[in-house]
Design a protein around this motif. Structure first.
Motif, PDB file in Angstrom:
ATOM      1  N   ALA A 123       0.828  -1.199   0.000  1.00 42.95           N
ATOM      2  CA  ALA A 123       0.000   0.000   0.000  1.00 42.95           C
ATOM      3  C   ALA A 123       0.861   1.246   0.000  1.00 42.95           C
ATOM      4  O   ALA A 123       2.003   1.243   0.471  1.00 42.95           O
ATOM      5  N   TYR A 124       0.277   2.323  -0.519  1.00 42.13           N
ATOM      6  CA  TYR A 124       0.825   3.665  -0.389  1.00 42.13           C
ATOM      7  C   TYR A 124      -0.229   4.498   0.325  1.00 42.13           C
ATOM      8  O   TYR A 124      -1.369   4.591  -0.145  1.00 42.13           O
ATOM      9  N   ALA A 125       0.141   5.084   1.453  1.00 46.99           N
ATOM     10  CA  ALA A 125      -0.824   5.802   2.275  1.00 46.99           C
ATOM     11  C   ALA A 125      -0.332   7.208   2.578  1.00 46.99           C
ATOM     12  O   ALA A 125       0.880   7.441   2.726  1.00 46.99           O
ATOM     13  N   SER A 126      -1.279   8.140   2.685  1.00 46.02           N
ATOM     14  CA  SER A 126      -0.959   9.525   3.025  1.00 46.02           C
ATOM     15  C   SER A 126      -1.887  10.009   4.122  1.00 46.02           C
ATOM     16  O   SER A 126      -3.041   9.575   4.215  1.00 46.02           O
ATOM     17  N   GLY A 166      -6.923   9.861   6.276  1.00 45.47           N
ATOM     18  CA  GLY A 166      -5.959   8.996   5.623  1.00 45.47           C
ATOM     19  C   GLY A 166      -6.478   8.542   4.272  1.00 45.47           C
ATOM     20  O   GLY A 166      -7.673   8.273   4.121  1.00 45.47           O
ATOM     21  N   THR A 167      -5.605   8.496   3.286  1.00 50.32           N
ATOM     22  CA  THR A 167      -5.957   7.938   1.975  1.00 50.32           C
ATOM     23  C   THR A 167      -4.933   6.870   1.625  1.00 50.32           C
ATOM     24  O   THR A 167      -3.771   6.962   2.019  1.00 50.32           O
ATOM     25  N   ALA A 168      -5.366   5.868   0.879  1.00 49.54           N
ATOM     26  CA  ALA A 168      -4.431   4.795   0.521  1.00 49.54           C
ATOM     27  C   ALA A 168      -4.857   4.095  -0.760  1.00 49.54           C
ATOM     28  O   ALA A 168      -6.048   3.823  -0.962  1.00 49.54           O
ATOM     29  N   SER A 188       3.587  10.791   3.887  1.00 47.53           N
ATOM     30  CA  SER A 188       3.211   9.619   3.107  1.00 47.53           C
ATOM     31  C   SER A 188       4.171   8.479   3.417  1.00 47.53           C
ATOM     32  O   SER A 188       5.349   8.714   3.706  1.00 47.53           O
TER      33      SER A 188
END
Length: 197
Positions: free
Chosen positions: A17-20, A46-48, A182
């Protein structure tokens, strides 16, 4: 219409995953079932993008979750989420009240639906990271009740530079210009559920 079958809870999922993390204007957020935690009118979001792979269900996901509090308990509420798996969509909605919608993923970090682009994420190479445990609960509306579902995960977590491009007329137009921080989560193992009584 033939009902979609899905695995029983808990789901054990694997992937990357890539999360911000963002501070977003609370007045512009999609509604959550519990009042978000705010700091001077801004909510923690949070977004991912997640790429789930076997073993377990294999699908792509773009998720948005808001930090919420019920009494002394902190948790998250998933307010927007897209997947490219009808099985995941049905299971998420019916088991936990997660409002999953279907979308097409042009890559693991780019999604659109029938209305147009949703978001695209460009990242730098992740630096070396540490394998860390992660724990939280989601709070969602399920039927007429509020459902709490615990999640437990481990992943190698590393900071990275991430540039989010969202459709200015799309469902994520409320996101700020830049995230606070991120991270990449590699070798992710996530256990979601069972829903708490």
């Amino acid at each position: 219409m033939v009902p979609v079958t899905y695995p029983p809870e808990p789901w054990v999922l694997h992937g990357n995953a890539y999360a911000s993390l963002w501070l977003a204007d609370a007045a512009r957020l999609p509604p959550a079932p519990i009042r978000p935690v705010t700091v001077r009118g801004r909510a923690v979001v949070g977004t991912a993008f997640v790429d789930y792979r076997p073993p377990g269900l294999a699908y792509h996901e773009l998720a948005v979750a808001v930090l919420v509090r019920r009494g002394w308990r902190l948790g998250v509420s998933v307010t927007q989420i897209w997947v490219d798996s009808p099985v995941s969509r049905a299971g998420g909605r019916e088991l936990w009240g997660i409002p999953k919608e279907l979308a097409t993923f042009d890559s693991p970090t780019s999604a659109h639906d029938d209305r147009g682009p949703i978001a695209h994420l460009a990242t730098s190479s992740a630096r070396s990271g540490l394998r860390l445990p992660l724990a939280a609960s989601t709070w969602q509306v399920l039927g007429a009740a509020l459902a709490r579902t615990p999640l437990r995960a481990t992943a190698r977590v590393a900071p990275l530079r991430a540039t989010w491009r969202v459709n200015p007329a799309g469902p994520l137009k409320w996101l700020p210009a830049r995230p606070l921080v991120s991270v990449a989560l590699t070798g992710l193992r996530l256990r979601f559920g069972p829903r708490a009584a």
